[in-house]
Design an enzyme around this catalytic site. Structure first.
Site, short mmCIF file in Angstrom:
data_model
loop_
_atom_site.label_atom_id
_atom_site.label_comp_id
_atom_site.label_asym_id
_atom_site.label_seq_id
_atom_site.Cartn_x
_atom_site.Cartn_y
_atom_site.Cartn_z
N VAL A 16 0.83 -1.21 0.00
CA VAL A 16 0.00 0.00 0.00
C VAL A 16 0.86 1.26 0.00
O VAL A 16 0.64 2.18 -0.81
CB VAL A 16 -0.93 -0.01 1.24
CG1 VAL A 16 -1.61 1.32 1.43
CG2 VAL A 16 -1.95 -1.14 1.12
N GLY A 107 -7.01 0.95 8.04
CA GLY A 107 -7.55 -0.19 8.77
C GLY A 107 -7.72 -1.36 7.83
O GLY A 107 -6.94 -1.53 6.88
N TYR A 137 -5.41 -8.85 15.47
CA TYR A 137 -5.10 -7.81 14.47
C TYR A 137 -6.30 -6.85 14.33
O TYR A 137 -6.13 -5.63 14.30
CB TYR A 137 -4.80 -8.54 13.17
CG TYR A 137 -4.62 -7.72 11.92
CD1 TYR A 137 -3.42 -7.09 11.65
CD2 TYR A 137 -5.65 -7.63 10.98
CE1 TYR A 137 -3.25 -6.38 10.46
CE2 TYR A 137 -5.48 -6.94 9.80
CZ TYR A 137 -4.27 -6.30 9.55
OH TYR A 137 -4.11 -5.61 8.37
N PRO A 164 -9.82 -0.56 3.70
CA PRO A 164 -9.77 -1.23 2.41
C PRO A 164 -10.08 -2.72 2.54
O PRO A 164 -9.80 -3.34 3.55
CB PRO A 164 -8.32 -1.05 1.96
CG PRO A 164 -7.59 -0.44 3.10
CD PRO A 164 -8.50 -0.36 4.28
N THR A 165 -10.63 -3.26 1.47
CA THR A 165 -10.85 -4.69 1.39
C THR A 165 -9.51 -5.39 1.07
O THR A 165 -8.47 -4.74 1.03
CB THR A 165 -11.92 -4.98 0.32
OG1 THR A 165 -12.30 -6.32 0.41
CG2 THR A 165 -11.40 -4.69 -1.09
N ARG A 210 -14.16 -13.46 -1.31
CA ARG A 210 -13.35 -12.28 -1.00
C ARG A 210 -13.48 -11.27 -2.14
O ARG A 210 -13.68 -11.64 -3.30
CB ARG A 210 -11.87 -12.64 -0.83
CG ARG A 210 -11.55 -13.51 0.38
CD ARG A 210 -11.69 -12.77 1.70
NE ARG A 210 -11.27 -13.59 2.82
CZ ARG A 210 -12.08 -14.44 3.48
NH1 ARG A 210 -13.34 -14.58 3.11
NH2 ARG A 210 -11.62 -15.14 4.50
#
Ligand SMILES: NC(=O)C1=CN([C@@H]2O[C@H](COP(=O)(O)OP(=O)(O)OC[C@H]3O[C@@H](n4cnc5c(N)ncnc54)[C@H](OP(=O)(O)O)[C@@H]3O)[C@@H](O)[C@H]2O)C=CC1
Ligand SMILES: C[C@H]1O[C@H](OP(=O)(O)OP(=O)(O)OC[C@H]2O[C@@H](n3cnc4c(=O)[nH]c(N)nc43)[C@H](O)[C@@H]2O)[C@@H](O)[C@@H](O)C1=O
Length: 312
Positions: A16, A107, A137, A164-165, A210
């Protein structure tokens, strides 16, 4: 953020952080700060405070974290909760003390209850039990959200939290013990193809679903939200569509060009059955994901071959 702003990207070598840095550079931002974990260990409070005191930082993207797939989370729960609590607490508190204009906390959608209705709306936070494989987590991430919200309420800061997914893209983690499913399957199918292996092992039943977001899409969303969003309430980022792990495995198998079989190892955990996020909030603010899963997987496979295999 104007072009003279000083921007700190924490975690710039990761999936990221590297995507955010690329997007900032592409848009012509020049005053960019970043440090590897060797140069600045964000778990060390004194180091973090000194860093913020010695640089006049305007904006922070907090993408440094202890991150891993389902088995890493399950096997090392203490590392996941400790490192994440330390990193985020040090960075958020130091950013407040150094009068940072705005901070973005990254997150994850694992903050939502395991059996929450789908798609997951932002207001489902703290409404039910978490998925056990990544609860420590997730608890750290929920603490980070609450810390941003509490600092905003008590100190008037502008600290925003983005959920984010599941993601993938360049600079992903391809270590099969700690990676997420998508990079793991790219590596497994590629290695099976070159070694002419008969089977590829896929963990779990293949039934969980997912949603997958390319890190370049996420980076755009992060810059968009940094400029256009300042509420304390969390914002989901996703594509609004999901697939089963079995379908993902079939897609990667065909993109890699592997002719063999897929075997599901049901002794390994499935985790959350589904975590499709509701993206209506970010869509209504004016941002939408653009990279299709098929195009994204093709480019991630190229990045795996050109970057990961060449540099390893
Ligand atoms: N990957 C995914 O699918 C998802 C990720 N997220 C969130 O996005 C954020 C970024 O994740 P991602 O890019 O995938 O993670 P990566 O593991 O790819 O990168 C994490 C980065 O954090 C840095 N880091 C870790 N520990 C420390 C430390 N003690 N001090 C300083 N830096 C440290 C690492 O720095 P170095 O390389 O220098 O060691 C690394 O570059 C995280 O908050 C994660 O929870 C949310 C949803 C899904
Ligand atoms: C981003 C997110 O990531 C994690 O949650 P997860 O979504 O369960 O992550 P995952 O990508 O590891 O698995 C997704 C699904 O895929 C299956 N699966 C098949 N074969 C492989 C495989 O080879 N590797 C992996 N890792 N999974 C595999 C696996 O069994 C599971 O059913 C948490 O860290 C959580 O904290 C978090 O935030």
């Amino acid at each position: 953020m104007d072009k003279s702003s000083t921007i700190y990207v924490a975690g710039h070598r990761g999936l990221v952080g590297s995507a955010i840095l690329r997007e900032l550079e592409r848009r012509g931002y020049e005053n960019l700060l970043y440090r590897s974990s060797k140069e600045l260990d964000l778990r060390e409070r004194d180091q973090v405070q000194d860093f913020f005191e010695n640089h006049h930082i305007d904006y922070v993207f907090l993408a440094a974290a202890k991150v891993g797939g389902i088995v890493a989370n399950n096997d090392f729960p203490a590392d996941f909760i400790r490192d994440n609590l330390l990193i985020q607490t040090n960075v958020i508190d130091s950013a407040y003390r150094a009068n940072v204009k705005k901070l973005m906390f990254l997150g994850s959608t694992c903050i939502y209850p395991k059996f929450a209705p789908q798609p997951l709306k932002e207001e489902y936070l703290l409404t039910g039990e978490l998925e056990p494989t990544n609860q420590p987590y997730a608890v750290a991430k929920i603490a980070g959200i609450s810390m941003c919200q509490s600092y905003n309420r008590q100190y008037g800061t502008k600290f925003i939290s983005v959920m984010p997914t599941n993601m993938y893209g360049p600079n992903d983690n391809f270590d099969l013990k700690t990676s997420h499913v998508l990079p793991a399957l790219i590596r497994k199918f590629h290695e099976a193809k070159v070694t002419h292996a008969e089977q590829v092992e896929v963990w779990g039943t293949g039934q969980p679903r997912r949603e997958f977001l390319h890190s370049d899409d996420l980076a755009e969303a992060c810059l968009f939200l940094m400029d256009h969003y300042e509420d304390s309430e969390i914002v989901n980022v996703g594509v609004g569509d999901d697939i089963s792990i079995r379908e993902l495995a079939e897609l990667i198998k065909s993109i890699v060009g592997y002719p063999g079989e897929i075997r599901f190892n049901t002794s390994l955990p499935d985790g959350t059955p589904r975590k499709l996020v509701d993206v209506s909030k970010i869509n209504s603010l004016g941002w939408k994901a653009a990279i299709s899963l098929e195009d994204g997987v093709r480019s991630a496979y190229m990045a795996f071959q050109n970057d990961y295999l060449v540099n390893k």
